[in-house]
Design a protein around this motif. Structure first.
Motif, short mmCIF file in Angstrom:
data_model
loop_
_atom_site.label_atom_id
_atom_site.label_comp_id
_atom_site.label_asym_id
_atom_site.label_seq_id
_atom_site.Cartn_x
_atom_site.Cartn_y
_atom_site.Cartn_z
N SER A 88 0.80 -1.22 0.00
CA SER A 88 0.00 0.00 0.00
C SER A 88 0.84 1.28 0.00
O SER A 88 0.30 2.36 -0.15
N LYS A 89 2.16 1.15 0.18
CA LYS A 89 3.00 2.33 0.29
C LYS A 89 4.27 2.20 -0.54
O LYS A 89 4.72 1.10 -0.80
N ILE A 90 4.81 3.35 -0.95
CA ILE A 90 6.18 3.33 -1.44
C ILE A 90 6.98 4.34 -0.61
O ILE A 90 6.43 5.32 -0.10
N ARG A 91 8.25 4.02 -0.44
CA ARG A 91 9.15 4.93 0.26
C ARG A 91 10.10 5.52 -0.77
O ARG A 91 10.68 4.77 -1.56
N VAL A 92 10.22 6.84 -0.77
CA VAL A 92 11.09 7.49 -1.75
C VAL A 92 12.14 8.32 -1.04
O VAL A 92 12.00 8.69 0.13
N LYS A 93 13.19 8.61 -1.80
CA LYS A 93 14.27 9.40 -1.24
C LYS A 93 13.79 10.83 -0.97
O LYS A 93 13.04 11.40 -1.75
N ASN A 94 14.26 11.36 0.13
CA ASN A 94 13.72 12.61 0.64
C ASN A 94 14.53 13.83 0.20
O ASN A 94 15.64 13.70 -0.31
N ARG A 95 13.95 15.01 0.41
CA ARG A 95 14.67 16.26 0.22
C ARG A 95 14.44 17.14 1.46
O ARG A 95 13.42 17.02 2.13
N VAL A 96 15.39 18.02 1.72
CA VAL A 96 15.38 18.80 2.96
C VAL A 96 15.39 20.30 2.62
O VAL A 96 16.18 20.74 1.77
N ALA A 97 14.53 21.06 3.27
CA ALA A 97 14.55 22.52 3.12
C ALA A 97 15.53 23.10 4.12
O ALA A 97 15.71 22.56 5.21
N SER A 98 16.18 24.20 3.74
CA SER A 98 17.18 24.77 4.66
C SER A 98 17.19 26.29 4.58
O SER A 98 16.70 26.89 3.62
N GLU A 99 17.78 26.88 5.59
CA GLU A 99 17.97 28.33 5.59
C GLU A 99 19.18 28.63 6.48
O GLU A 99 19.26 28.13 7.59
N CYS A 100 20.12 29.41 5.96
CA CYS A 100 21.33 29.70 6.73
C CYS A 100 21.57 31.20 6.86
O CYS A 100 21.22 31.98 5.96
N TYR A 101 22.17 31.56 7.98
CA TYR A 101 22.52 32.96 8.25
C TYR A 101 24.02 33.07 8.45
O TYR A 101 24.64 32.11 8.90
N ASN A 102 24.56 34.21 8.11
CA ASN A 102 25.99 34.40 8.34
C ASN A 102 26.23 34.95 9.75
O ASN A 102 25.28 35.17 10.50
N GLU A 103 27.51 35.20 10.07
CA GLU A 103 27.81 35.62 11.45
C GLU A 103 27.25 37.01 11.78
O GLU A 103 27.17 37.38 12.94
N PHE A 104 26.85 37.77 10.76
CA PHE A 104 26.23 39.08 11.01
C PHE A 104 24.71 38.96 11.08
O PHE A 104 24.01 39.96 11.02
N LYS A 212 22.72 13.40 4.70
CA LYS A 212 22.50 12.30 5.63
C LYS A 212 21.01 12.05 5.84
O LYS A 212 20.56 10.91 5.87
N ILE A 213 20.24 13.13 5.99
CA ILE A 213 18.80 12.97 6.19
C ILE A 213 18.16 12.39 4.93
O ILE A 213 17.34 11.48 4.99
N SER A 214 18.55 12.91 3.75
CA SER A 214 18.01 12.39 2.50
C SER A 214 18.25 10.89 2.37
O SER A 214 17.41 10.16 1.85
N GLU A 215 19.41 10.43 2.83
CA GLU A 215 19.75 9.01 2.70
C GLU A 215 19.03 8.12 3.70
O GLU A 215 18.78 6.97 3.44
N THR A 216 18.74 8.66 4.89
CA THR A 216 18.27 7.78 5.97
C THR A 216 16.81 7.96 6.37
O THR A 216 16.26 7.12 7.05
N VAL A 217 16.19 9.07 5.96
CA VAL A 217 14.79 9.31 6.36
C VAL A 217 13.91 9.34 5.11
O VAL A 217 13.85 10.35 4.42
N PRO A 218 13.24 8.24 4.78
CA PRO A 218 12.44 8.24 3.55
C PRO A 218 11.14 9.02 3.71
O PRO A 218 10.66 9.21 4.84
N LEU A 219 10.61 9.48 2.59
CA LEU A 219 9.26 10.05 2.57
C LEU A 219 8.33 8.88 2.24
O LEU A 219 8.59 8.12 1.31
N VAL A 220 7.25 8.73 3.03
CA VAL A 220 6.34 7.60 2.82
C VAL A 220 5.12 8.09 2.05
O VAL A 220 4.47 9.06 2.45
#
Ligand SMILES: *[C@@H]1O[C@H](CO)[C@@H](O)[C@H](O)[C@H]1NC(C)=O
Ligand SMILES: *[C@@H]1O[C@H](CO)[C@@H](O)[C@H](O)[C@H]1NC(C)=O
Ligand SMILES: *[C@@H]1O[C@H](CO)[C@@H](O)[C@H](O)[C@H]1NC(C)=O
Ligand SMILES: *[C@@H]1O[C@H](CO)[C@@H](O)[C@H](O)[C@H]1NC(C)=O
Ligand SMILES: *[C@@H]1O[C@H](CO)[C@@H](O)[C@H](O)[C@H]1NC(C)=O
Ligand SMILES: *[C@@H]1O[C@H](CO)[C@@H](O)[C@H](O)[C@H]1NC(C)=O
Ligand SMILES: *[C@@H]1O[C@H](CO)[C@@H](O)[C@H](O)[C@H]1NC(C)=O
Length: 340
Positions: A88-104, A212-220
């Protein structure tokens, strides 16, 4: 004594080998179609090869890319890398959203994640949770006006709406705290299988955490046949549930699946449909004076000629076969000839 043990072990492992083979021989693909792409088993209604005719329809084709070692399978639409397929399910490779700030404390880079499954048989399963990593970040999952959010300090999880076919995951920082930026420059957010990610503080500073998250945490994802329910599909000319199978309505309202009832095995989408398991082959009756009769989906045990079902205090199933003398003759352990 040691030799006896060895013989018994051999005998048991031989039996195990035989039953594994019976399982492997059950039909999983259309005749002549490959069952595996690399390590992934691809059962019908899915099929390997774009336009190969191995699946039930183009939406269920899997593109097996052999330039990877082992080869990797991708969905025909959306190009999602498939990790596992179940009934009833497939597990697919995941993608991760991100946001970064600099030291300022100024925005340095950001990425959102969008999944669009509108033209596919897939939708978001309720086995996913939204996880936000990072101090003071907030994440949103948006889908046609419906949204689910999650605020994090420094990690948060929330169960997510089932059945979504199109969604956008984004992330932003709730405040402008320079003291936080000193140890946590980036925030991350992803939807993925419950319990497959465990937060560790050092992940916040791991430069490879997204991979690492993309490799180890699938989207169901849940999958269904068609956009009709069982009743509508049964009336159409291409209802796919085969003999002895049962039709299950998707609980998101659109589509159906076929399934073999308990006591049956096989691929419910392929001829000859679900096959009755002959339970008697594994000697399920616990008394040598019982005979086993196979029935569709089950079996029953009865006493052989000359014996009758006696006192309920014996036997695990509430009866025991007694000889005409009415005395319970202790069950003998049946050993293969030559071993005792
Ligand atoms: C795939 O199969 C190969 C060979 O059977 C094995 O070495 C490898 O660990 C498997 N990879 C995964 C991801 O299961
Ligand atoms: C297989 O993957 C490689 C690397 O991503 C890509 O260049 C190639 O086009 C893919 N082949 C097929 C048939 O999709
Ligand atoms: C794939 O899913 C099946 C059924 O849920 C499971 O038995 C199997 O272990 C899974 N395989 C991998 C490689 O995760
Ligand atoms: C985004 O910015 C962070 C912090 O400045 C930096 O460590 C990271 O490498 C950047 N990522 C990309 C993809 O540019
Ligand atoms: C945070 O403050 C810095 C310095 O005052 C400013 O440059 C930056 O744009 C601010 N960031 C946000 C997200 O408000
Ligand atoms: C199946 O769909 C039809 C038409 O939309 C509807 O009338 C019927 O109630 C549905 N049946 C179930 C079990 O959902
Ligand atoms: C059944 O037929 C309909 C209409 O022709 C089509 O849209 C659908 O994909 C078909 N379903 C299957 C499982 O072949």
């Amino acid at each position: 004594m040691k030799t006896y043990l060895l013989f018994l072990l051999l005998w048991f492992s031989l039996n195990l080998a035989i039953s594994n083979q019976t399982l492997n021989n059950s039909i999983i693909t259309k005749p002549g179609c490959p069952a595996k792409c690399g390590n992934l088993t691809v059962p019908y209604p899915f099929g390997i090869g774009l336009g190969s005719g191995c699946s039930i329809g183009q939406q269920f084709d899997m593109n097996c890319n052999t330039s990877f070692n082992p080869p990797k399978a991708f969905t025909s639409e959306g190009n999602l890398e498939v990790i596992n397929i179940s009934d009833s399910k497939i597990r697919v490779k995941n993608r991760v959203a991100s946001e970064c700030y600099n030291e300022f404390s100024a925005l340095s880079n950001q990425s959102t994640v969008r999944f669009n499954l509108e033209t596919t048989p897939y939708s978001l399963s309720n086995e996913n949770v939204l996880t936000v990593l990072g101090c003071d970040y907030r994440s949103m999952v948006e889908s046609q006006g419906r949204g689910r959010g999650c605020n994090a300090f420094c990690s948060c999880e929330t169960s997510i709406l089932k059945g979504l076919k199109s969604f956008l995951i984004s992330l932003d920082r709730r405040s402008n705290q320079t003291e936080v930026v000193s140890f946590n420059k980036c925030g991350y957010s992803f939807l993925g299988e419950k319990d497959s990610y465990l937060f560790r503080f050092r992940d916040l500073s791991d430069p490879h955490i997204m991979e690492k998250i993309s490799e180890t945490v699938p989207l169901v994802l849940d999958w269904v046949i068609d956009n009709k329910n069982c009743t509508e599909a049964q009336q159409s000319n291409n209802f796919t549930c085969q003999r002895n199978s049962i039709c299950l309505n998707s609980d998101t309202g659109l589509g159906y699946r076929c399934s073999c009832p308990s006591g049956f095995v096989g691929n419910p989408y392929l001829k000859p449909g679900c096959q009755d398991i002959n339970e008697c082959e594994s000697n399920p009756c616990d008394d040598e004076n019982e005979i086993c009769s196979n029935t569709p989906g089950g079996y029953h045990c009865s006493c052989r000629e000359g014996y009758f079902a006696g006192d309920r205090k014996y036997g695990v199933r509430g009866f025991v076969c007694l000889f005409q003398d009415g005395i319970y003759h202790e069950r003998k352990i049946v050993m293969p000839i030559g071993y005792l």
